[in-house]
Design a protein around this motif. Structure first.
Motif, mmCIF file in Angstrom:
data_model
loop_
_atom_site.group_PDB
_atom_site.id
_atom_site.type_symbol
_atom_site.label_atom_id
_atom_site.label_comp_id
_atom_site.label_asym_id
_atom_site.label_seq_id
_atom_site.Cartn_x
_atom_site.Cartn_y
_atom_site.Cartn_z
ATOM 1 N N UNK A 298 0.819 -1.201 0.000
ATOM 2 C CA UNK A 298 0.000 0.000 0.000
ATOM 3 C C UNK A 298 0.851 1.248 0.000
ATOM 4 N N UNK A 299 0.189 2.374 0.062
ATOM 5 C CA UNK A 299 0.876 3.647 -0.123
ATOM 6 C C UNK A 299 0.293 4.717 0.786
ATOM 7 N N UNK A 300 1.173 5.605 1.239
ATOM 8 C CA UNK A 300 0.776 6.804 1.974
ATOM 9 C C UNK A 300 1.183 8.001 1.135
ATOM 10 N N UNK A 301 0.233 8.884 0.860
ATOM 11 C CA UNK A 301 0.517 10.101 0.110
ATOM 12 C C UNK A 301 0.353 11.302 1.035
ATOM 13 N N UNK A 302 1.365 12.163 1.017
ATOM 14 C CA UNK A 302 1.322 13.381 1.817
ATOM 15 C C UNK A 302 1.472 14.567 0.882
ATOM 16 N N UNK A 303 0.488 15.456 0.920
ATOM 17 C CA UNK A 303 0.442 16.604 0.015
ATOM 18 C C UNK A 303 0.576 16.156 -1.443
ATOM 19 N N UNK A 304 -0.058 15.029 -1.741
ATOM 20 C CA UNK A 304 -0.102 14.524 -3.103
ATOM 21 C C UNK A 304 1.081 13.690 -3.543
ATOM 22 N N UNK A 305 2.099 13.563 -2.695
ATOM 23 C CA UNK A 305 3.307 12.829 -3.063
ATOM 24 C C UNK A 305 3.470 11.578 -2.205
ATOM 25 N N UNK A 306 3.837 10.441 -2.817
ATOM 26 C CA UNK A 306 4.071 9.232 -2.009
ATOM 27 C C UNK A 306 5.245 9.430 -1.054
ATOM 28 N N UNK A 307 5.111 8.903 0.156
ATOM 29 C CA UNK A 307 6.204 9.016 1.122
ATOM 30 C C UNK A 307 7.442 8.272 0.654
ATOM 31 N N UNK A 308 7.268 7.288 -0.218
ATOM 32 C CA UNK A 308 8.420 6.528 -0.710
ATOM 33 C C UNK A 308 9.357 7.387 -1.550
ATOM 34 N N UNK A 309 8.892 8.564 -2.002
ATOM 35 C CA UNK A 309 9.756 9.446 -2.781
ATOM 36 C C UNK A 309 10.647 10.301 -1.891
ATOM 37 N N UNK A 310 10.390 10.304 -0.598
ATOM 38 C CA UNK A 310 11.215 11.087 0.312
ATOM 39 C C UNK A 310 12.555 10.400 0.520
ATOM 40 N N UNK A 311 13.598 11.119 0.239
ATOM 41 C CA UNK A 311 14.945 10.570 0.368
ATOM 42 C C UNK A 311 15.771 11.431 1.316
ATOM 43 N N UNK A 312 16.566 10.789 2.127
ATOM 44 C CA UNK A 312 17.490 11.505 2.987
ATOM 45 C C UNK A 312 16.906 11.891 4.322
ATOM 46 N N UNK A 313 17.804 12.191 5.258
ATOM 47 C CA UNK A 313 17.404 12.496 6.623
ATOM 48 C C UNK A 313 16.593 13.781 6.694
ATOM 49 N N UNK A 314 16.952 14.777 5.896
ATOM 50 C CA UNK A 314 16.265 16.066 5.979
ATOM 51 C C UNK A 314 14.796 15.943 5.599
ATOM 52 N N UNK A 315 14.508 15.207 4.533
ATOM 53 C CA UNK A 315 13.126 15.047 4.091
ATOM 54 C C UNK A 315 12.301 14.282 5.123
ATOM 55 N N UNK A 316 12.887 13.236 5.707
ATOM 56 C CA UNK A 316 12.178 12.454 6.716
ATOM 57 C C UNK A 316 11.952 13.270 7.992
ATOM 58 N N UNK A 317 12.947 14.089 8.338
ATOM 59 C CA UNK A 317 12.807 14.942 9.522
ATOM 60 C C UNK A 317 11.707 15.981 9.305
ATOM 61 N N UNK A 318 11.645 16.528 8.090
ATOM 62 C CA UNK A 318 10.611 17.515 7.775
ATOM 63 C C UNK A 318 9.228 16.893 7.877
ATOM 64 N N UNK A 319 9.082 15.658 7.401
ATOM 65 C CA UNK A 319 7.779 14.989 7.486
ATOM 66 C C UNK A 319 7.390 14.738 8.929
ATOM 67 N N UNK A 320 8.330 14.308 9.744
ATOM 68 C CA UNK A 320 8.011 14.031 11.147
ATOM 69 C C UNK A 320 7.683 15.309 11.907
#
Length: 239
Positions: A67-89
């Motif tokens: 399955x998939x989680x989309x945040x603001x229209x974008x799949x979370x699987x497209x988030x790469x790197x610590x900065x992007x994951x930190x921003x989401x959290x």
């Protein structure tokens, strides 16, 4: 307008047992759920229905089986790197059922809030962090803020500690707060106060809330929409 966050066929299975007793627990199965901007969605269901697991999937504590989680229209699987994951959290923090789970008893109340500000909003100066810490404490109805920040968790009531949990989340400038049964450990007489805090945060801070509960009356009081979860499935949704 696309939802702020949506899950599409979200599934999480856990392996349980060993040897001949090995099996698979279907904690969350094929869940489609959408949350709009400035919307409060209540997720209700009996204990063990998969509510908290779903929240932890959205918080990225667990990885989905499929399955998939989309945040603001974008799949979370497209988030790469610590900065992007930190921003989401920072955008999607979690408030736990047990207020002690997010408060370190060895430190004053200010510690967790200021630490979160330093991590998620590094552009702020020390004085600005202190001012923002006082602002978010006042936003959840605790005054005088400076005095509250100087206390240790054991010096606060259960309701006050849970409000601090929301203040910690609010310090990140969140878009969506995942509130996992935040009032279930509180006395009935003070639950309504915290429900009102969540409603006020939607109005004053513009946040969305996923409110997880087994109390349908509380869900009806607070939320715009209710989703009913049973056996790992969302079986019904409605206003």
């Amino acid at each position: 307008m696309s939802p702020l966050l949506e899950t599409i066929g979200l599934t999480r299975h856990f392996k349980v047992g060993t040897g001949l007793t090995r099996g698979v627990l279907h904690a969350v199965d094929d869940v489609d759920l959408a949350i709009g901007e400035r919307e409060i969605v209540a997720l209700v269901g009996e204990s063990g229905s998969g509510k908290s697991t779903l929240a932890r999937l959205v918080a990225q504590v667990h990885k989905p089986t499929r399955g998939e989680i989309r945040y603001q229209g974008q799949p979370l699987t497209t988030q790469r790197g610590r900065r992007a994951k930190l921003a989401y959290r920072g955008d999607v923090p979690m408030v736990f059922q047990d207020p002690f789970a997010s408060l370190n008893p060895a430190y004053r109340v200010s510690h967790g809030i200021l630490r979160g500000l330093k991590l998620h909003r590094p552009e702020l100066s020390g004085a600005e962090r202190q001012a923002e810490a006082e602002r978010v404490v006042e936003a959840v109805g605790l005054t005088p803020a400076a005095e509250v920040l100087s206390r240790f968790p054991y010096e606060l009531s259960g309701g006050q500690r849970q409000r601090i949990g929301f203040a910690q989340a609010l310090a990140h400038r969140p878009k969506l707060i995942l509130a996992d049964e935040p009032v279930s450990m509180l006395d009935v007489s003070i639950r309504i106060g915290l429900l009102n805090v969540m409603a006020d945060l939607r109005e004053t801070e513009g946040v969305s809330i996923l409110y997880i509960t087994h109390d349908i009356a509380g869900a009806r009081y607070l939320s715009d929409r209710i989703a009913v979860m049973y056996g790992g499935h969302v079986v019904e949704t409605g206003p």
